[in-house]
Scaffold this motif. Structure first.
Motif, PDB file in Angstrom:
ATOM      1  N   ARG A 316       0.808  -1.232   0.000  1.00  0.00           N
ATOM      2  CA  ARG A 316       0.000   0.000   0.000  1.00  0.00           C
ATOM      3  C   ARG A 316       0.832   1.268   0.000  1.00  0.00           C
ATOM      4  NH1 ARG A 316      -5.544   1.282   3.331  1.00  0.00           N
ATOM      5  NH2 ARG A 316      -5.677   3.484   2.800  1.00  0.00           N
ATOM      6  N   PHE A 317       1.973   1.247   0.699  1.00  0.00           N
ATOM      7  CA  PHE A 317       2.715   2.498   0.918  1.00  0.00           C
ATOM      8  C   PHE A 317       4.172   2.432   0.474  1.00  0.00           C
ATOM      9  CE2 PHE A 317      -0.570   2.545   4.340  1.00  0.00           C
ATOM     10  CZ  PHE A 317      -1.224   3.722   3.980  1.00  0.00           C
ATOM     11  N   GLY A 318       4.588   1.354  -0.169  1.00  0.00           N
ATOM     12  CA  GLY A 318       6.012   1.141  -0.414  1.00  0.00           C
ATOM     13  C   GLY A 318       6.718   2.246  -1.166  1.00  0.00           C
ATOM     14  N   TRP A 319       6.016   2.980  -2.000  1.00  0.00           N
ATOM     15  CA  TRP A 319       6.633   4.058  -2.791  1.00  0.00           C
ATOM     16  C   TRP A 319       6.395   5.441  -2.204  1.00  0.00           C
ATOM     17  CZ3 TRP A 319       1.999   1.815  -3.503  1.00  0.00           C
ATOM     18  CH2 TRP A 319       0.902   2.635  -3.667  1.00  0.00           C
ATOM     19  N   ARG A 320       5.694   5.523  -1.053  1.00  0.00           N
ATOM     20  CA  ARG A 320       5.227   6.798  -0.520  1.00  0.00           C
ATOM     21  C   ARG A 320       6.271   7.457   0.386  1.00  0.00           C
ATOM     22  NH1 ARG A 320      -0.091   7.815  -0.349  1.00  0.00           N
ATOM     23  NH2 ARG A 320       0.677   9.838   0.385  1.00  0.00           N
ATOM     24  N   ARG A 321       7.386   7.893  -0.212  1.00  0.00           N
ATOM     25  CA  ARG A 321       8.424   8.553   0.569  1.00  0.00           C
ATOM     26  C   ARG A 321       7.943   9.897   1.137  1.00  0.00           C
ATOM     27  NH1 ARG A 321      13.226   5.780  -0.566  1.00  0.00           N
ATOM     28  NH2 ARG A 321      12.536   3.700  -1.175  1.00  0.00           N
ATOM     29  N   ASP A 322       6.845  10.422   0.570  1.00  0.00           N
ATOM     30  CA  ASP A 322       6.298  11.677   1.093  1.00  0.00           C
ATOM     31  C   ASP A 322       5.771  11.517   2.512  1.00  0.00           C
ATOM     32  OD1 ASP A 322       4.304  10.048  -0.459  1.00  0.00           O
ATOM     33  OD2 ASP A 322       2.896  11.478   0.432  1.00  0.00           O
TER      34      ASP A 322
END
Length: 331
Positions: A316-322
């Motif tokens: 769900r969040f693996g790319w969400r560096r924000d």
């Protein structure tokens, strides 16, 4: 054999999930899967189509007590006006001494307006006996022996940590929900500072212990202040946010890493907006004891279940560096 009718709202959610999958909106697809499963249904993907089957065990009536087979079967209080200051949610499974310690500390340290919901998730015989004694000791107003309002909700089978948490959230009557692990012993009032932390609209979740990551793959302990996630030992958030952003994904049957997932869900405002904050408060009067859910499993089984849960965070969040607010200092 009579086939169970699929409720219209579940069928609509399944079609919406299929549309989200087709559009590559995996976060929305995961949210809808969690909603469907929390309502007691399993969904299996078949190409662009899907199949729905009942997932929940039945509710069981035992005199005046109902043992619920799913979180969705538990009457929700979310449409009722909030009352009091905070509702503390506790899980009761296999360790009655830990629950008794946590309750005793809550009784002596909590301010007025604090209530307690205990989710008895198919507890052991010893734990069930202790809960039945507590029910017997409660007064007509539902108060425990020391006067703290206590509600006990029973399940018909072991539903798992996320489902049991969803039950506690559905029964929370106060504007703030505090999840307290029974391994934690309060030595003073934690309710007041946690509620005050949430007076700040930019704060989505607050608690006693926070963690940070530089890549959403590895997390480490962090000092008090802004963090990436609050550990599940002691966590506070708004009931309104739980109603809007929940339910928790009930595939998290084991507790580990669910706290990271839920913190990110509460903080996430979308990729085009700044996330809300997770704040670890300094000096909360609380002591951590042995965590039975951790120590009761062999290392390999604990690691297997933890890894499976962590994949759900990555999905769900693996790319969400924000969502990363604090980068650990390199030694």
């Amino acid at each position: 054999m009579t086939r169970r009718r699929i409720p219209d709202e579940i069928l609509s959610a399944a079609h919406a999930r299929a549309a989200a999958r087709a559009a590559g909106d995996w976060g929305e697809a995961d949210r809808l899967r969690a909603e469907i499963e929390a309502a007691g249904w399993k969904i299996a993907d078949r190409g662009t189509d899907f199949a729905l089957t009942p997932a929940a065990p039945p509710d069981l009536a035992e005199g005046e007590r109902i043992r619920f087979g799913s979180s969705a079967s538990v009457p929700s209080r979310w449409d009722e006006p909030t009352t009091g200051l905070a509702t503390v949610v506790l899980m009761a499974t296999d360790w009655p001494d830990d629950l008794a310690r946590a309750l005793a500390a809550l009784d002596t340290t909590s301010p007025g307006g604090t209530s307690v919901v205990i989710v008895a998730d198919a507890p052991s015989a010893e734990q069930a006996a202790a809960l039945e004694d507590l029910e017997t000791a409660k007064g007509a107003a539902g108060e425990g022996p020391a006067g703290l309002p206590v509600e006990i909700v029973w399940t018909s089978e072991r539903l798992g940590h996320a489902a049991a948490t969803n039950i506690g959230l559905r029964r929370a009557g106060s504007p703030v929900v505090i999840q307290l692990d029974t391994s934690v012993e309060l030595t003073g009032d934690v309710v007041t500072p946690l509620v005050h932390a949430l007076d700040d609209a930019s704060v989505a979740v607050a608690g006693g212990w926070g963690i940070v990551s530089s890549d959403l793959r590895k997390f480490e302990d962090a000092p008090a202040g802004d963090v990436d996630a609050i550990e599940g030992y002691l966590t506070a958030f708004r009931r309104a946010d739980a109603a809007e952003r929940g339910p928790l994904d009930e595939r998290f049957r084991f507790y580990r890493n669910l706290d990271i997932w839920w913190s990110l869900v509460l903080r996430d405002e979308g990729e085009d907006a700044a996330p809300r904050r997770a704040v670890s408060l300094d000096g909360l009067p609380a002591v951590r004891h042995q965590h039975r859910g951790y120590t009761s499993l062999p290392d390999d089984e604990r690691d297997r279940q933890s890894k499976r849960n962590f994949y759900r965070i990555i999905d769900r969040f693996g790319w969400r560096r924000d969502l990363l607010t604090t980068v650990p200092q390199q030694s």
